[in-house]
Write an enzyme that holds these catalytic residues in place. Sequence first.
Site, PDB file in Angstrom:
ATOM      1  CE1 TYR A   1     -16.487 -33.593  -4.137  1.00 27.00           C
ATOM      2  CE2 TYR A   1     -14.456 -32.522  -3.427  1.00 27.00           C
ATOM      3  CZ  TYR A   1     -15.652 -33.164  -3.131  1.00 27.00           C
ATOM      4  OH  TYR A   1     -15.993 -33.378  -1.833  1.00 27.00           O
TER       5      TYR A   1
ATOM      6  CE  LYS B   1       0.072  -5.134   5.398  1.00 30.20           C
ATOM      7  NZ  LYS B   1       0.006  -3.890   4.604  1.00 30.20           N
TER       8      LYS B   1
HETATM    9  C1  PLP Z   1       1.319  -3.713   4.018  1.00 28.80           C
HETATM   10  C2  PLP Z   1       1.961  -2.397   4.040  1.00 28.80           C
HETATM   11  C3  PLP Z   1       3.367  -2.286   4.085  1.00 28.80           C
HETATM   12  C4  PLP Z   1       4.296  -3.463   3.918  1.00 28.80           C
HETATM   13  O1  PLP Z   1       4.380  -3.769   2.550  1.00 28.80           O
HETATM   14  P1  PLP Z   1       5.374  -4.894   1.987  1.00 28.80           P
HETATM   15  O2  PLP Z   1       5.256  -4.780   0.534  1.00 28.80           O
HETATM   16  O3  PLP Z   1       4.840  -6.186   2.518  1.00 28.80           O
HETATM   17  O4  PLP Z   1       6.719  -4.600   2.530  1.00 28.80           O
HETATM   18  C5  PLP Z   1       3.913  -1.034   4.252  1.00 28.80           C
HETATM   19  N1  PLP Z   1       3.135   0.064   4.340  1.00 28.80           N
HETATM   20  C6  PLP Z   1       1.783  -0.003   4.252  1.00 28.80           C
HETATM   21  C7  PLP Z   1       0.990   1.240   4.335  1.00 28.80           C
HETATM   22  C8  PLP Z   1       1.157  -1.228   4.091  1.00 28.80           C
HETATM   23  O5  PLP Z   1      -0.178  -1.283   3.983  1.00 28.80           O
END
Ligand code: PLP
Length: 379
Positions: free
Chosen positions: A261, A40
């Site tokens: 800034y 993702k």
């Molecule tokens: C993002 C996510 C993961 C991966 O988590 P990590 O801590 O990055 O390994 C796994 N399961 C779900 C449901 C997630 O939203």
Amino acid sequence: MNDFESIEGAILTIDLPALVANYERLRNRVAPADLAAVVKADAYGLGVQVVVPTLVAAGCSHFFVAHLAEALAIRPLIPVGRTIYVLNGLIAGAEAICVDHGIVPVLNSLAQARRWLDLAVQRKCPLHAVLQVDSGMSRLGLSPADAEYLAADAHFRRYVLLRAIMSHLACADKPESAANEQQREQFTRLASLFPDAAQSLANSGGCLLDSAFHGDIARAGIALYGADPADGTDQPFAPVIRLDARVIQLRTVLDGTGVGYGLDWRACGERRLATLSIGYADGWPRSLSRRGAAWFGDVRLPIAGRISMDSMTVDVTGLPLGTLEEGDLVELIGQHQRLEDVARDAGTIPYEILTGLGPRYARRIVPLTCRAPVLEVLA
Ligand SMILES: *Cc1c(COP(=O)(O)O)cnc(C)c1O
């Protein structure tokens, strides 16, 4: 170095052999369970176009994204027989798109389960899905009561083929937390209502917990990309990214001179400064103002003043005069300053630093075929 690379303001290096090493390490850790890749948010900012084909080649068969649009974006990269899942659920109106593109939704509510079932009945064809249950995080998934209700629905069981039942751990980064075992027990109880479905509970942190947490499919994100998923577990995964920024101007300022800034950093004695071609518009957090640093060789170069949109200034007085020149690259994430260090200094977590990596960087890919940095630059 080729010409393109030598003119870029900041360079993000992505080490594909390290990505594969992390994948294999996690896969061995959870075997005989399968290891799914969570890709993702553009593979946590690294870029699905390079990350997904690399993991496909490494043998990964399950890919989780958050949004349907992310699933469609990687669809052409996923060979037939391997699966894309959408964690954020089945948005009303998206049902036909999922079916037509062979994307498996994660059903997070009774209403979503109902709509998926309706489409299966309408098409007279069972449809695949993952069912998420809430085992204690109170974020996504069916409540225990709703899961029990659905499990008793013969129609649902006949028309929706559950590839897996899943849940998510709230405290996997704290192995000592009692919440992990509580969630596992609740999950196991709910999963037993759907005995034919594979079980999926662990994220990266869960992969490092006891094998009872691994289920049939573990879902790893952050550890694939090189960050330690748990606080201080000393489980260093291979760093996958490196970030370097170019010096675009050098100057010497006198005692009391204000910088950046708000002029809220003032030179204490005569200081030498370097302005770097990176700012918060590149995803380099503004919260590092006056706290973070860059590195040149073994010398730490503290950030002087506020980070601007496209640049920031560092104090290079600690370097012998003439060591650093305009056009040189300094390290922001690498051997001297890890991703975890930057996240800590910025008051956040590695996830946020990675997913904030901007699209402006020149991306240098360390290819799979060689460990030495023979580099290929993506336009
Ligand atoms: C993002 C996510 C993961 C991966 O988590 P990590 O801590 O990055 O390994 C796994 N399961 C779900 C449901 C997630 O939203």
